[in-house]
Design a protein around this motif. Sequence first.
Motif, PDB file in Angstrom:
ATOM      1  N   GLU A 197      -1.642  11.230 -10.455  1.00 44.49           N
ATOM      2  CA  GLU A 197      -1.693  12.299  -9.184  1.00 44.49           C
ATOM      3  C   GLU A 197      -0.176  12.899  -9.232  1.00 44.49           C
ATOM      4  OE1 GLU A 197      -4.286  12.817  -7.201  1.00 44.49           O
ATOM      5  OE2 GLU A 197      -5.376  11.585  -8.119  1.00 44.49           O
ATOM      6  N   ALA A 218      -3.522   3.538  -2.076  1.00 43.10           N
ATOM      7  CA  ALA A 218      -3.498   2.734  -3.345  1.00 43.10           C
ATOM      8  C   ALA A 218      -2.793   1.576  -2.925  1.00 43.10           C
ATOM      9  CB  ALA A 218      -3.047   3.352  -4.571  1.00 43.10           C
ATOM     10  N   ASP A 252      -4.763  -0.271  -7.365  1.00 38.67           N
ATOM     11  CA  ASP A 252      -6.214   0.006  -7.155  1.00 38.67           C
ATOM     12  C   ASP A 252      -6.325   0.785  -5.831  1.00 38.67           C
ATOM     13  OD1 ASP A 252      -7.319  -2.206  -8.764  1.00 38.67           O
ATOM     14  OD2 ASP A 252      -6.530  -3.713  -7.503  1.00 38.67           O
ATOM     15  N   ARG A 253      -7.188   1.621  -5.946  1.00 39.93           N
ATOM     16  CA  ARG A 253      -7.196   2.823  -4.820  1.00 39.93           C
ATOM     17  C   ARG A 253      -8.121   1.789  -3.585  1.00 39.93           C
ATOM     18  NH1 ARG A 253      -7.031   8.389  -5.724  1.00 39.93           N
ATOM     19  NH2 ARG A 253      -6.282   8.859  -7.693  1.00 39.93           N
ATOM     20  N   GLU A 254      -7.243   1.991  -2.542  1.00 41.83           N
ATOM     21  CA  GLU A 254      -7.957   1.414  -1.400  1.00 41.83           C
ATOM     22  C   GLU A 254      -9.111   2.482  -0.708  1.00 41.83           C
ATOM     23  OE1 GLU A 254      -5.095   0.158   1.601  1.00 41.83           O
ATOM     24  OE2 GLU A 254      -3.979  -0.887   0.079  1.00 41.83           O
ATOM     25  N   ASN A 255      -8.854   3.854  -0.895  1.00 39.92           N
ATOM     26  CA  ASN A 255      -9.492   4.867  -0.374  1.00 39.92           C
ATOM     27  C   ASN A 255      -9.048   6.293  -0.919  1.00 39.92           C
ATOM     28  OD1 ASN A 255      -7.426   5.641   1.476  1.00 39.92           O
ATOM     29  ND2 ASN A 255      -7.908   4.355   2.926  1.00 39.92           N
ATOM     30  N   ASP A 290      -1.021   4.051 -13.092  1.00 44.17           N
ATOM     31  CA  ASP A 290      -2.231   3.645 -12.401  1.00 44.17           C
ATOM     32  C   ASP A 290      -2.891   2.253 -12.991  1.00 44.17           C
ATOM     33  OD1 ASP A 290      -1.778   6.439 -12.501  1.00 44.17           O
ATOM     34  OD2 ASP A 290      -4.018   6.459 -11.761  1.00 44.17           O
ATOM     35  N   VAL A 346      -1.815   7.726  -2.706  1.00 42.51           N
ATOM     36  CA  VAL A 346      -2.278   8.034  -4.005  1.00 42.51           C
ATOM     37  C   VAL A 346      -1.493   8.882  -4.645  1.00 42.51           C
ATOM     38  CG1 VAL A 346      -4.444   7.235  -3.421  1.00 42.51           C
ATOM     39  CG2 VAL A 346      -3.942   9.518  -3.432  1.00 42.51           C
ATOM     40  N   SER A 386       0.889  -1.209   0.164  1.00 45.77           N
ATOM     41  CA  SER A 386      -0.154   0.011   0.162  1.00 45.77           C
ATOM     42  C   SER A 386       0.752   1.403  -0.041  1.00 45.77           C
ATOM     43  CB  SER A 386      -0.805  -0.025   1.261  1.00 45.77           C
ATOM     44  OG  SER A 386      -1.771  -1.106   1.354  1.00 45.77           O
TER      45      SER A 386
END
Length: 113
Positions: free
Chosen positions: A28, A45, A38-41, A34, A22, A19
Amino acid sequence: MSTNTCLSCGACCAAFRVSFDVSELESEGGCVPDGLADRENATLARLRGTDYARPRCVALIGEIGREVRCGIYRERPGPCREFAPLAEIGHFADACNRARARHGLPPLPVDRD
């Protein structure tokens, strides 16, 4: 010249969830593609493949314990950069050897002066 054990290991890339902030994603302004995350929140990511019961980063190329390389080495996120080879940094040695054990690889000696 010494041989980089990491080039024949790769166990860490198939043992831990990766993790990262982002801000490290290309979208970003960072370097991590990208499509490999995967984005966690809203703030975190993770590298794809590292979130499974039997994790394996999608960027890992090769056979663990034989010959491996990172497909995004220059663009890899901070946690991967911080997980240095055993010879360079002692406090990751235990995690490295735990990852190696998960793949049936023998532990590497650790110099703990």
